[in-house]
Design an enzyme around this catalytic site. Structure first.
Site: not given
Ligand SMILES: C[C@](O)(CO)[C@H](O)COP(=O)(O)OP(=O)(O)OC[C@H]1O[C@@H](n2ccc(N)nc2=O)[C@H](O)[C@@H]1O
Ligand SMILES: Nc1ncnc2c1ncn2[C@@H]1O[C@H](COP(=O)(O)OP(=O)(O)OP(=O)(O)O)[C@@H](O)[C@H]1O
Length: 282
Positions: A9, A135
């Site tokens: 996304k 997400d």
């Molecule tokens: C940055 C985005 O990827 C945009 O789509 C999302 O807001 C984050 O989504 P995500 O990675 O699925 O986040 P989560 O795994 O739920 O949260 C990771 C950490 O990000 C922070 N977090 C996340 C979502 C949110 N609305 N507020 C936050 O402050 C929190 O510290 C949380 O512990």
């Molecule tokens: N199936 C998976 N694929 C990728 N990373 C994973 C998975 N499961 C756990 N992780 C862990 O999650 C962390 C974040 O990876 P991810 O690729 O999901 O980040 P992101 O794209 O920034 O996500 P978001 O946009 O939701 O914040 C990595 O450090 C990885 O070790």
């Protein structure tokens, strides 16, 4: 044996309204699926364990993997005694702001719903997905949507016009928690206009869509990693109609209305980054 695509996304808008007492941030974001996908294959096992394999070495294959967590959640919630082997072909860059892990979790929920014949609706899967990450509910549905709350409340929107999207990721990993942790909501100068983006998407006019791109986390990530801002500048210089950081970064996307131009931008960016992808709105 079943398989599922887990699509990446981008955030066309990302607004933070306030910091909540539970530590999360109340957000309003327009989310869009793009056609860059991981592929997951689900195979029955003779025992009740969950095992994972993946071609890339740098993601955890145990209980820390979001696809594992999705399988464990379904086993626990529905008293499933069957195990599963999940093979993940990873194409979405990791820790990139493209929801790779969240999308794998969503694909695992959808795939195991079929493998284990659970008969759950997408709404029910999205509700379960919220326990795995903010997400994940959006990734369960995919397409175009507004996400609110901490990201888990999804309002689905009509499919957007299939614009071209160039993705470029600098060779750094960004922690979402760190970026939100460094955000001071009172210092946000310009809030993106979510409704204006929704209207722009309805018209399908790329000029209007790029006018309303906005992400309040950019300032935080740019300060910590100036190379991300530089890539955004280069994306524009090479001819994107609009560019923005996705999620908490560090991936930057550029929107383009013609494939030939998107291809030229990709070629130019490859001089600066190894990770450049040509994708489309899905
Ligand atoms: C940055 C985005 O990827 C945009 O789509 C999302 O807001 C984050 O989504 P995500 O990675 O699925 O986040 P989560 O795994 O739920 O949260 C990771 C950490 O990000 C922070 N977090 C996340 C979502 C949110 N609305 N507020 C936050 O402050 C929190 O510290 C949380 O512990
Ligand atoms: N199936 C998976 N694929 C990728 N990373 C994973 C998975 N499961 C756990 N992780 C862990 O999650 C962390 C974040 O990876 P991810 O690729 O999901 O980040 P992101 O794209 O920034 O996500 P978001 O946009 O939701 O914040 C990595 O450090 C990885 O070790």
């Amino acid at each position: 044996m079943f398989s599922e695509k887990a699509k990446a996304k981008i955030n066309l808008t990302l607004d933070v309204l306030y910091k909540r007492p539970d530590g999360y941030h109340e957000v309003e974001m327009v989310m869009q699926t793009v056609d860059l996908s991981d592929h997951l294959v689900f195979e029955d096992r003779d025992d009740s364990t969950i095992t994972l394999s993946c071609g890339v070495p740098y993601i955890p294959l145990d209980h820390r993997n979001l696809a594992y967590k999705a399988a464990a959640l379904l086993q626990e919630q529905f008293g499933i005694r069957r195990g599963v082997h999940i093979s993940i072909e990873k194409n979405i860059p990791v820790a990139a702001g493209l929801a790779g892990g969240s999308s794998d979790a969503a694909a695992a929920l959808r795939g195991l719903n079929r493998l284990w014949d659970l008969g759950l609706s997408l709404d029910e899967l999205a509700e379960l997905g919220a326990e795995l990450g903010s997400d994940v509910p959006f990734c369960v549905y995919g397409g175009t949507a507004i996400a609110r709350g901490r990201g888990e409340k999804i309002e689905r929107l009509p499919a957007a016009a299939p614009l071209w999207v160039v993705l470029v990721k600098p060779p750094i990993a960004v922690s979402t928690a760190d970026i939100y942790g460094n955000l001071n909501v009172r210092e946000i100068v310009v809030h993106p206009d979510t409704q204006a983006m929704v209207k722009a998407l309805e018209t399908g006019e790329p000029e209007r869509i790029v006018d309303h791109l906005g992400n309040v986390l950019e300032t935080v990530t740019f300060k910590l990693h100036p190379e991300v801002e530089k890539l955004k500048y280069q994306m524009m210089k090479f001819g994107a109609m609009g560019a923005l950081m996705s999620g908490s970064g560090p991936t930057v996307f550029g929107i383009v209305d013609r494939e030939s131009r998107a291809q030229r931008i990709c070629n130019a960016l490859r001089g600066f980054s190894k990770e450049v992808y040509l994708t489309r709105f899905l």
